[in-house]
Design an enzyme around this catalytic site. Sequence first.
Site, PDB file in Angstrom:
ATOM      1  N   HIS A  15       0.870  -1.183   0.000  1.00  0.00           N
ATOM      2  CA  HIS A  15       0.000   0.000   0.000  1.00  0.00           C
ATOM      3  C   HIS A  15       0.900   1.225   0.000  1.00  0.00           C
ATOM      4  CE1 HIS A  15      -3.650  -2.354   1.063  1.00  0.00           C
ATOM      5  NE2 HIS A  15      -2.759  -3.149   1.646  1.00  0.00           N
TER       6      HIS A  15
ATOM      7  N   ARG B  96      -0.251   4.422  -0.650  1.00  0.00           N
ATOM      8  CA  ARG B  96      -1.019   5.552  -0.070  1.00  0.00           C
ATOM      9  C   ARG B  96      -1.202   6.770  -0.969  1.00  0.00           C
ATOM     10  NH1 ARG B  96      -3.178   2.047   3.261  1.00  0.00           N
ATOM     11  NH2 ARG B  96      -1.971   1.558   5.121  1.00  0.00           N
TER      12      ARG B  96
ATOM     13  N   ASP C 273       2.474  -6.950   2.461  1.00  0.00           N
ATOM     14  CA  ASP C 273       1.292  -6.168   2.866  1.00  0.00           C
ATOM     15  C   ASP C 273       1.738  -4.885   3.569  1.00  0.00           C
ATOM     16  OD1 ASP C 273      -1.308  -5.344   3.146  1.00  0.00           O
ATOM     17  OD2 ASP C 273      -1.914  -6.912   4.548  1.00  0.00           O
TER      18      ASP C 273
ATOM     19  N   HIS D 278       1.212   3.744   8.272  1.00  0.00           N
ATOM     20  CA  HIS D 278       0.288   4.641   8.970  1.00  0.00           C
ATOM     21  C   HIS D 278       1.101   5.631   9.778  1.00  0.00           C
ATOM     22  CE1 HIS D 278      -3.382   2.556   7.964  1.00  0.00           C
ATOM     23  NE2 HIS D 278      -2.873   1.403   8.368  1.00  0.00           N
TER      24      HIS D 278
HETATM   25 ZN   LIG Z   1      -5.985  -7.281   2.962  1.00  0.00          ZN
HETATM   26 ZN   LIG Z   2      -3.278  -5.153   2.144  1.00  0.00          ZN
END
Ligand SMILES: [Zn+2]
Ligand SMILES: [Zn+2]
Length: 456
Positions: A64, A66, A321, A325
């Site tokens: 991710h 962002r 993954d 944050h």
């Molecule tokens: Zn997921």
């Molecule tokens: Zn994910």
Amino acid sequence: MRLLIKNGYMIDPAQGVNTGKNLLIEDGRVVGLMSHSDPTPEGAEVIDATGLIVAPGFIDVHVHLREPGHEYKETIASGAAAAVAGGFSTVCTMPNTNPVNDSAAVTRFVIEQAERANLADVLPIGAITKNSGGTELAEMGEMKDAGIVAVSDDGHAVPTAGMMRRAMEYARGFDLPLIDHCEDKSLARGGVMHEGHWSLVLGLRGMPAAAEEVDAIRDCALAELTGARVHLAHVSTRGTVEAVRRAKEKGLAVTCEAAPHHWTLTDAAVAGERGSSPTAREGAVPYDTNTKMSPPLRSRDHIEAILEGLRDGTIDAIASDHAPHHADEKELEFDQAPFGIIGLETSVGLAMDLVKQGVISLERLVELCATNPARILKLEDRGALRPGARADITILDTEKSWTFDVSRSKSKSRNTPFDKRNLTGLAVATIVAGRIVFLHPDFSRLTASRASAARR
Ligand SMILES: [Zn+2]
Ligand SMILES: [Zn+2]
């Protein structure tokens, strides 16, 4: 430009190569393998890889980054920098941005930002449903033309079997793999950790393993019905691993990935327990929000199943993954904090731990990090160092002991349970399309003159 990676030990499972070889690159492509004794071709710059492993560039199929929308957590540029520092030449970024990548316009924006950053190659994943809302299919064909490599509503599960059937049929029409976040909301019920002994002890709402498994089993059945290519993201339970194993026995086009935290830490880590994790965690405290992710850390028996799956080939890929944050968000109460941890710079080290423990071979590690991700996404000129392929290369030092220091991370975020963790083995160089985009400081010292020559 010619570049020779000399005296390394090459592991390329796609070609059955597991031996000492030199690798010649020209103009961003692989020319071929040579023996160590062959003369250095004229005009070639040289990287001395003596004592190191040379592998096809690692591909993380699940990150991710962002951007657009949450640039304070990560940008495509900062994420791509973390990727190459962790040994990844290619990363695939999930669509849960703001706006969600459910259109060709957002897909093109991601690709343009990645080109501007010019580090790891960033391949966008498009949404399955509009705004990942689970009710109306996104324009997969339009996004595929713009450059997506898969579709996913990651972060959310597609809520109904009927909707998922239509999504699989649609994705199949475009020959796109569907990456599946398995989580039945009616079972997960706002849980914040694995439902079991520790959720009871800590007084936190749990989500049972079955919340993941019912979706995994449902979607394996739908893969059989539709013939779609279905890739289960971040498998974390025994039941999910078993569902994938059965699907593979039936010959279905089902694949899956595991994330390093799911085999490294148990749910006892949420309680700050050190001893009951497979490997001790220094400085652990209870209710640390860096142990909160979705799916959650599971109990020991589930970890055993993940390790079996990595060993026997049921699990196809390792994916971080990577979910950045901001510290302010992770400093909330455990119930309130967002799910997820960063992982791009610790993934390879934690995978190397498995090699050291004898769970998997180094060859299998390369399969999990390069060969299979390329196969799952049908990235035909990656994942193998064949003549003519993109010269994406990861060079590994399997012996080097090091300590992960998150304060020096290339990511904009700091949310990790692995700060100050001691690891053995890491990526010391990352090459993307023939360009050296990352060199570990110690490695550049090791080969100072040659490496700096190669970078010019
Ligand atoms: Zn997921
Ligand atoms: Zn994910």
